[in-house]
Write a protein that holds these residues in place. Structure first.
Motif, PDB file in Angstrom:
ATOM      1  N   UNK A 262      19.335 -34.905 -17.081  1.00 32.99           N
ATOM      2  CA  UNK A 262      18.791 -35.004 -15.735  1.00 32.99           C
ATOM      3  C   UNK A 262      19.830 -35.498 -14.740  1.00 32.99           C
ATOM      4  N   UNK A 263      21.018 -35.830 -15.247  1.00 34.88           N
ATOM      5  CA  UNK A 263      22.111 -36.313 -14.403  1.00 34.88           C
ATOM      6  C   UNK A 263      23.373 -35.532 -14.751  1.00 34.88           C
ATOM      7  N   UNK A 264      24.433 -35.742 -13.985  1.00 38.39           N
ATOM      8  CA  UNK A 264      25.707 -35.084 -14.269  1.00 38.39           C
ATOM      9  C   UNK A 264      26.362 -35.746 -15.484  1.00 38.39           C
ATOM     10  N   UNK A 265      27.023 -34.984 -16.356  1.00 39.99           N
ATOM     11  CA  UNK A 265      27.625 -35.567 -17.565  1.00 39.99           C
ATOM     12  C   UNK A 265      28.624 -36.675 -17.229  1.00 39.99           C
ATOM     13  N   UNK A 266      28.637 -37.704 -18.044  1.00 39.66           N
ATOM     14  CA  UNK A 266      29.556 -38.824 -17.836  1.00 39.66           C
ATOM     15  C   UNK A 266      30.973 -38.504 -18.306  1.00 39.66           C
ATOM     16  N   UNK A 267      31.128 -37.468 -19.132  1.00 38.62           N
ATOM     17  CA  UNK A 267      32.442 -37.099 -19.630  1.00 38.62           C
ATOM     18  C   UNK A 267      32.557 -35.573 -19.677  1.00 38.62           C
TER      19      UNK A 267
END
Length: 452
Positions: A262-267
């Motif tokens: 639901x969010x942009x990937x952290x990596x």
């Protein structure tokens, strides 16, 4: 007789003075090649009857006769004539540097193209980006050039804008920021080893240029020819009026999320120098940061995406993506505009008859007429969806065309890896996806307009 000659001289002086007052100055004196020098190629350039004449020769690369002076912003006018169907053009803001392909001439060129496609006046980026304005616009633009006659050309290169006219008909309309200044050069195109094409001529005369007070003489843009914007991550006023919007702002991750998040990937993804970059993680499919998708879904649309591959890279641009499918390992499911280094990646030789190669519909339809820029250079993908009709384009050339939901479509699905997904590719709308396939690929200038 003496009085007559004096009168003629006075008229000529007055005309020259008026021309100077209007800001024009000649680039060619009608008698010699003073102020010009040949760069690349061995085709001879001579002066005959007030014109510069370039003549084709065999076993020569493209030849150029270039101004010794460089120009930035200008309005250029000239006349050109072909008596045989040879390719030619006029280089503007041209460059020749030892660091670029051993001094090969490169940069913007106003084409002279008497072939059946009739792209005279179009803008070609010699030895660099390829076609920036192929002439797919109004028929009048394709019919403006006349073989065996003198044709008038006008070029307005002001800031990032480059526009052209042939015999008063508007043709090219491009915005690009690659080169701000360079020489003007007259081209004689290579004819290879074909002796039958040797001795063909292209003629140029009445070359003049204006470099001051350009806004005063600039032609208003009436929108009567297509506009191509290559300035990264920007929209022109005309694009905005035509309904285009940026799907990526060039600086943040707004409008995007992980395909299974639901969010942009952290990596796995970074934003750097105006590009959205997926990291190299060894070629695994969605194994690191994973695919990213637009937060919005789209139905009928025209999508533009610029991409840059690294050696051996694999990725894709997907559309009609349903993120609820395939919640397990691997990529999300949707129709895919394949991005691939065909020369190196083994996937190019898999599938059926090249249906896993660059600009094809992955694992279903092989591309045709592919014209790609080299690995490490930017390419432009275009996807057009109007109802069931879909087209893929690469760098201005159509590579795939198909109809969804037909008997043929379903047969293609049944013989592909997507046969396990019922109703594949027949959704009314879906997300746009950029694929993480574990190789470094850059994206920018992601823009879309919805179609009615």
């Amino acid at each position: 007789m003496k009085r007559y000659l004096v009168a003629v001289a006075m008229v000529a002086a007055a005309v020259g003075s008026a021309s100077a007052q209007d800001g024009w100055r000649p680039l060619f004196n009608g008698k010699t090649r003073d102020g010009w020098a040949q760069i690349n190629g061995t085709a001879p350039y001579t002066v005959v009857d007030g014109a510069i004449v370039g003549t084709t020769v065999v076993k020569s690369p493209n030849s150029f006769l270039a101004t010794k002076e460089e120009f930035g912003d200008f309005i250029l006018e000239y006349e050109a004539r072909l008596d045989a169907p040879m390719n030619s053009g006029v280089q503007i803001r041209g460059l020749s540097t030892p660091s670029y392909q051993n001094g090969r001439v490169h940069g913007y060129q106003i084409e002279i193209d008497p072939s059946d496609r009739a792209w005279t006046g179009g803008l070609y980026d010699e030895a660099r980006q390829g076609w920036l304005h192929p002439v797919y616009g109004p028929d009048a633009a394709r019919k403006a050039f006349k073989m065996g006659q003198w044709n008038t050309f006008r070029v307005e290169a002001i800031g990032t804008s480059i526009r052209s006219w042939v015999n008063g008909v508007p043709v090219a309309n491009v915005l690009d920021n690659q080169t701000a200044k360079g020489f003007i050069a007259l081209q004689v195109h290579s004819v290879g080893d074909d002796p039958a094409r040797a001795g063909q001529t292209v003629r140029f005369r009445n070359l003049r240029i204006m470099t001051q007070n350009l806004q005063k003489y600039q032609t208003p843009d009436k929108g009567d020819t297509p506009q191509f914007n290559y300035v990264p991550n920007t929209l022109t006023d005309r694009e905005k009026r035509d309904g285009w919007k940026l799907l990526w702002d060039g600086a943040t991750t707004a409008g995007w999320r992980g395909a299974k998040l639901q969010v942009f990937p952290e990596k796995g993804w970074t934003v750097k120098d105006g590009a959205l970059i997926v990291a190299e993680t060894g070629g695994g499919e969605a194994a690191a940061g994973g695919d990213i998708v637009t937060t919005d879904q789209f139905e009928n649309f025209e999508l533009l995406v610029e991409f840059k591959l690294t050696k051996g890279a694999n990725s894709g641009i997907k559309y009609f993506v349903d993120t609820e499918l395939n919640q397990g390992a691997g990529s999300s499911i949707g129709c895919e505009f394949q991005l691939l280094d065909d020369a190196v990646h083994p996937d190019a030789k898999m599938g059926v008859k090249g249906n896993r190669t660059l600009a094809g519909l992955y694992d279903m339809i092989p591309p045709v007429g592919v014209r790609s820029n080299p690995i490490g250079e930017w390419n432009r993908a275009r996807i057009v969806v109007q109802g069931k009709h879909v087209e893929h384009w690469l760098n201005g050339f159509k590579t795939v065309e198909y109809e969804r939901g037909t008997q043929m479509w379903r047969a293609l699905v049944n013989y592909s890896k997507y046969t396990v997904w019922p109703g594949f590719g027949e959704r009314a709308k879906g997300h746009i996806l950029l694929q993480d396939h574990g190789n470094t690929v850059s994206f920018r200038s992601i823009k879309l307009r919805e179609l009615k």
